[in-house]
Design a protein around this motif. Structure first.
Motif, PDB file in Angstrom:
ATOM      1  N   PHE A 219       0.855  -1.183   0.000  1.00  0.00           N
ATOM      2  CA  PHE A 219       0.000   0.000   0.000  1.00  0.00           C
ATOM      3  C   PHE A 219       0.891   1.232   0.000  1.00  0.00           C
ATOM      4  O   PHE A 219       1.941   1.245   0.623  1.00  0.00           O
ATOM      5  CB  PHE A 219      -0.893   0.006   1.248  1.00  0.00           C
ATOM      6  CG  PHE A 219      -1.687   1.270   1.437  1.00  0.00           C
ATOM      7  CD1 PHE A 219      -2.719   1.609   0.559  1.00  0.00           C
ATOM      8  CD2 PHE A 219      -1.415   2.131   2.488  1.00  0.00           C
ATOM      9  CE1 PHE A 219      -3.448   2.774   0.726  1.00  0.00           C
ATOM     10  CE2 PHE A 219      -2.137   3.300   2.672  1.00  0.00           C
ATOM     11  CZ  PHE A 219      -3.157   3.619   1.787  1.00  0.00           C
ATOM     12  N   LYS A 259      -3.624   0.191   6.638  1.00  0.00           N
ATOM     13  CA  LYS A 259      -3.664   1.164   5.549  1.00  0.00           C
ATOM     14  C   LYS A 259      -4.253   2.480   6.059  1.00  0.00           C
ATOM     15  O   LYS A 259      -3.688   3.558   5.832  1.00  0.00           O
ATOM     16  CB  LYS A 259      -4.517   0.620   4.386  1.00  0.00           C
ATOM     17  CG  LYS A 259      -3.887  -0.554   3.662  1.00  0.00           C
ATOM     18  CD  LYS A 259      -4.421  -0.721   2.254  1.00  0.00           C
ATOM     19  CE  LYS A 259      -5.796  -1.341   2.200  1.00  0.00           C
ATOM     20  NZ  LYS A 259      -6.173  -1.666   0.792  1.00  0.00           N
ATOM     21  N   ARG A 260      -5.380   2.368   6.772  1.00  0.00           N
ATOM     22  CA  ARG A 260      -5.982   3.593   7.303  1.00  0.00           C
ATOM     23  C   ARG A 260      -5.068   4.243   8.341  1.00  0.00           C
ATOM     24  O   ARG A 260      -4.943   5.467   8.401  1.00  0.00           O
ATOM     25  CB  ARG A 260      -7.357   3.274   7.899  1.00  0.00           C
ATOM     26  CG  ARG A 260      -8.388   2.882   6.838  1.00  0.00           C
ATOM     27  CD  ARG A 260      -9.771   2.646   7.421  1.00  0.00           C
ATOM     28  NE  ARG A 260      -9.848   1.447   8.259  1.00  0.00           N
ATOM     29  CZ  ARG A 260     -10.019   0.202   7.795  1.00  0.00           C
ATOM     30  NH1 ARG A 260     -10.156  -0.006   6.500  1.00  0.00           N
ATOM     31  NH2 ARG A 260     -10.082  -0.819   8.617  1.00  0.00           N
ATOM     32  N   MET A 297      -6.825  11.290   1.050  1.00  0.00           N
ATOM     33  CA  MET A 297      -7.508  10.256   0.279  1.00  0.00           C
ATOM     34  C   MET A 297      -7.958  10.796  -1.078  1.00  0.00           C
ATOM     35  O   MET A 297      -7.864  10.112  -2.090  1.00  0.00           O
ATOM     36  CB  MET A 297      -8.648   9.664   1.091  1.00  0.00           C
ATOM     37  CG  MET A 297      -8.081   8.820   2.245  1.00  0.00           C
ATOM     38  SD  MET A 297      -9.311   7.939   3.218  1.00  0.00           S
ATOM     39  CE  MET A 297      -9.421   8.971   4.668  1.00  0.00           C
ATOM     40  N   GLU A 298      -8.397  12.061  -1.099  1.00  0.00           N
ATOM     41  CA  GLU A 298      -8.854  12.662  -2.360  1.00  0.00           C
ATOM     42  C   GLU A 298      -7.700  12.883  -3.338  1.00  0.00           C
ATOM     43  O   GLU A 298      -7.878  12.848  -4.546  1.00  0.00           O
ATOM     44  CB  GLU A 298      -9.573  13.987  -2.085  1.00  0.00           C
ATOM     45  CG  GLU A 298     -10.986  13.767  -1.553  1.00  0.00           C
ATOM     46  CD  GLU A 298     -11.585  15.010  -0.933  1.00  0.00           C
ATOM     47  OE1 GLU A 298     -10.969  16.086  -1.014  1.00  0.00           O
ATOM     48  OE2 GLU A 298     -12.667  14.887  -0.332  1.00  0.00           O
ATOM     49  N   THR A 301      -7.576   9.918  -5.484  1.00  0.00           N
ATOM     50  CA  THR A 301      -8.830   9.354  -5.984  1.00  0.00           C
ATOM     51  C   THR A 301      -8.992   9.659  -7.473  1.00  0.00           C
ATOM     52  O   THR A 301      -9.032  10.819  -7.865  1.00  0.00           O
ATOM     53  CB  THR A 301     -10.025   9.922  -5.189  1.00  0.00           C
ATOM     54  OG1 THR A 301      -9.820   9.628  -3.809  1.00  0.00           O
ATOM     55  CG2 THR A 301     -11.330   9.292  -5.654  1.00  0.00           C
TER      56      THR A 301
ATOM     57  N   ARG B 294      -4.679  -1.285 -13.032  1.00  0.00           N
ATOM     58  CA  ARG B 294      -5.429  -1.643 -11.820  1.00  0.00           C
ATOM     59  C   ARG B 294      -4.497  -1.702 -10.614  1.00  0.00           C
ATOM     60  O   ARG B 294      -4.845  -1.255  -9.532  1.00  0.00           O
ATOM     61  CB  ARG B 294      -6.110  -3.011 -12.004  1.00  0.00           C
ATOM     62  CG  ARG B 294      -7.566  -2.922 -12.440  1.00  0.00           C
ATOM     63  CD  ARG B 294      -8.309  -4.227 -12.174  1.00  0.00           C
ATOM     64  NE  ARG B 294      -7.639  -5.398 -12.717  1.00  0.00           N
ATOM     65  CZ  ARG B 294      -7.693  -5.776 -13.984  1.00  0.00           C
ATOM     66  NH1 ARG B 294      -8.402  -5.095 -14.858  1.00  0.00           N
ATOM     67  NH2 ARG B 294      -7.046  -6.853 -14.394  1.00  0.00           N
ATOM     68  N   MET B 297      -3.986   1.656  -9.262  1.00  0.00           N
ATOM     69  CA  MET B 297      -5.123   2.187  -8.522  1.00  0.00           C
ATOM     70  C   MET B 297      -5.282   1.471  -7.177  1.00  0.00           C
ATOM     71  O   MET B 297      -5.601   2.102  -6.176  1.00  0.00           O
ATOM     72  CB  MET B 297      -6.373   2.119  -9.385  1.00  0.00           C
ATOM     73  CG  MET B 297      -6.280   3.152 -10.523  1.00  0.00           C
ATOM     74  SD  MET B 297      -7.747   3.286 -11.562  1.00  0.00           S
ATOM     75  CE  MET B 297      -7.274   2.355 -13.000  1.00  0.00           C
ATOM     76  N   GLU B 298      -5.015   0.161  -7.170  1.00  0.00           N
ATOM     77  CA  GLU B 298      -5.156  -0.593  -5.917  1.00  0.00           C
ATOM     78  C   GLU B 298      -4.083  -0.198  -4.893  1.00  0.00           C
ATOM     79  O   GLU B 298      -4.301  -0.271  -3.689  1.00  0.00           O
ATOM     80  CB  GLU B 298      -5.083  -2.106  -6.198  1.00  0.00           C
ATOM     81  CG  GLU B 298      -6.393  -2.627  -6.777  1.00  0.00           C
ATOM     82  CD  GLU B 298      -6.250  -3.999  -7.424  1.00  0.00           C
ATOM     83  OE1 GLU B 298      -5.167  -4.602  -7.325  1.00  0.00           O
ATOM     84  OE2 GLU B 298      -7.234  -4.445  -8.051  1.00  0.00           O
ATOM     85  N   THR B 301      -5.573   2.391  -2.753  1.00  0.00           N
ATOM     86  CA  THR B 301      -6.958   2.230  -2.311  1.00  0.00           C
ATOM     87  C   THR B 301      -7.004   1.880  -0.828  1.00  0.00           C
ATOM     88  O   THR B 301      -6.456   0.869  -0.409  1.00  0.00           O
ATOM     89  CB  THR B 301      -7.662   1.132  -3.134  1.00  0.00           C
ATOM     90  OG1 THR B 301      -7.581   1.484  -4.513  1.00  0.00           O
ATOM     91  CG2 THR B 301      -9.122   1.012  -2.723  1.00  0.00           C
ATOM     92  N   VAL B 302      -7.654   2.729  -0.055  1.00  0.00           N
ATOM     93  CA  VAL B 302      -7.716   2.507   1.400  1.00  0.00           C
ATOM     94  C   VAL B 302      -8.771   1.458   1.707  1.00  0.00           C
ATOM     95  O   VAL B 302      -9.844   1.477   1.131  1.00  0.00           O
ATOM     96  CB  VAL B 302      -8.042   3.822   2.137  1.00  0.00           C
ATOM     97  CG1 VAL B 302      -8.068   3.586   3.639  1.00  0.00           C
ATOM     98  CG2 VAL B 302      -7.012   4.875   1.805  1.00  0.00           C
TER      99      VAL B 302
END
Lengths: 302, 302
Positions: A219, A259-260, A297-298, A301, B294, B297-298, B301-302
């Protein structure tokens, strides 16, 4: 169930291109506890200071809900003191002064009340002291997170290898990951380091974000592009504090939760570097933290 | 409606810690066109080579659907040639040879058929040649994207400032953004650069990802942590090729579309660095590209 933080509580004197401070509160455990305090009310600290350490700094920690029963105050001795000067781009610094003082013979005594511990955060210290803390806990915590630095790789390699086997998560920066593994590729470095013991590895890349490895996944949390970076001191410890603080209140501890936790660690780190020393992380509102975490996070995105 | 690419088509000789090549196909327009070819079938190229340029390399472009009518072949002259050697960490390199040859008096002639152009991609070249291309188009394309480098900031500042006013998107790396703006903070740098003309700015940070600024927003695309980076040559041009190729097939061109375009640019760039020269981007399947996009993007991704 609580968060146990071990590390330095100390004096820092910092000089950046934007200004300089006198002796102010510093140390890994200070930054970690302050950052974690925004997420969990049960923080216990084990550290040592000298009689020169101001009561107001201890009160600062206590006002953030940090239990300082485990903070030893050595009469007739002086607190650990570090002074450093950052270069123009803030990416490198020179250490001007390192006075170990009370740290030279620090014996981490764990108060009885601290035993019921969910997460243990081993801030950067001699690997042998970090190991001692693990051994002095009657029950193994649910999660042990460790920070270390290149210095211990140079002078205490064997001790470091033993301590690494005891922890779940290691948090280091990219240069340290490369030194520890002997690999330039961070993907290869992560594999080698996780073979040394930790099931999870966080590689902090400063202004370039942070990587989390574990459970055969990876991540990436970006760093927020900031208009002003004022003082990077403590950013890594603040990151770790946000990380363990978030996990302390999390019911399940797995890759998804981590991750968070990395996002919240990065969020706290971004506040830290905007002001001198701990100034950026002592007066935050939950609204501010949530708004900035959303920005993180944005930012990625699609 | 098509994609018009202007830039160098040339010979490169590359040495990295992992091996070296003889003269192989190189040049910004080669990388851009090849990368873009995975997204759009209508690519027109304007460039110049000497009579020494192998027919097989021109066929390579044509086999990827690139119209080479605008590729001038100068009889009795030699192609542009660059040779470079990368340092151990692949983040810096020494230029060993630069032979301008046909590039010295390149006059970018635009075939009549090329006039109906949706997107114009100005690969790295003298800013005055880039400007000439814009002026020779009868209708302004929907989007003009420009790449440049520190060299032109040093030797052709005034020309660069004029050309910058004509473009919509500028794509440069972090060091170039800092030099162009005189600001270390990339947020501040972006503001200053967008005041010079471009409505959108891409700042490429190599192994640290890429930032997209515009419409009062910012987007960050990470770089994929790769096990092996073999040769970074052409990665920036390949990124630009994926970016404009994706937009060429996009119905609406706005910040949202550009975010996805940056992901696909990064995706193509990640394939590029895994092999020498253009080898990594000449035999890709759409499945491979989608699978890796992908992964990008992953990763966040949270």
């Amino acid at each position: 169930m609580s968060l146990l933080v071990i590390g330095t509580v100390a004096f820092d004197a910092i000089e950046t291109p934007f200004g300089k401070t006198d002796k102010i509160i510093g140390g890994a455990a200070s930054y970690i506890s302050l950052a974690a305090s925004y997420f969990t009310p049960k923080i216990n600290i084990v550290a040592v200071v000298g009689e020169d350490f101001p009561k107001s700094y201890i009160e600062l920690l206590e006002n953030h809900g940090v239990n300082t029963e485990g903070l030893q105050i050595k009469q007739g001795e002086k607190s650990f003191f570090w002074a450093g000067k950052y270069h123009e781009d803030l990416n490198s610094r020179d250490t001007l002064i390192t006075e170990l003082n009370v740290l030279a013979d620090f014996d981490p005594i764990i108060p009885k009340k601290y035993q019921d511990c969910k997460i243990l955060m081993l801030g950067n210290l001699t690997p042998s002291i970090q190991r001692t803390v693990v051994e002095r806990l009657e029950r193994r915590p649910q999660l042990i997170v460790m920070d270390t630095m290149n210095f211990w790789m140079n002078v205490a390699w064997d001790e470091l290898m033993i301590t690494l086997k005891l922890v779940d998560v290691l948090s280091i920066n990219d240069a340290e990951a490369r030194q520890l593994s002997g690999e330039y590729s961070l993907v290869k470095a992560a594999k080698k380091i996780m073979a040394m013991g930790p099931k999870y590895l966080i590689i902090k890349k400063g202004e370039h974000g942070a990587l989390l490895f574990g459970e055969n996944q990876v991540f990436f949390a970006p760093a927020l592009p900031l208009e002003e970076v004022f003082d990077p001191t403590g950013a890594g410890d603040t990151f770790a504090g946000g990380f363990v603080g978030y996990l302390a209140k999390s019911e399940i501890i797995n890759f998804g939760a981590m991750k968070r936790a990395v996002i919240y660690g990065s969020t706290l780190g971004s506040f830290c570097v905007e002001k001198f020393g701990t100034d950026g992380i002592i007066n935050l509102s939950h609204q501010q933290i949530e708004a900035r975490a959303r920005q993180f996070m944005e930012l990625v995105t699609v």
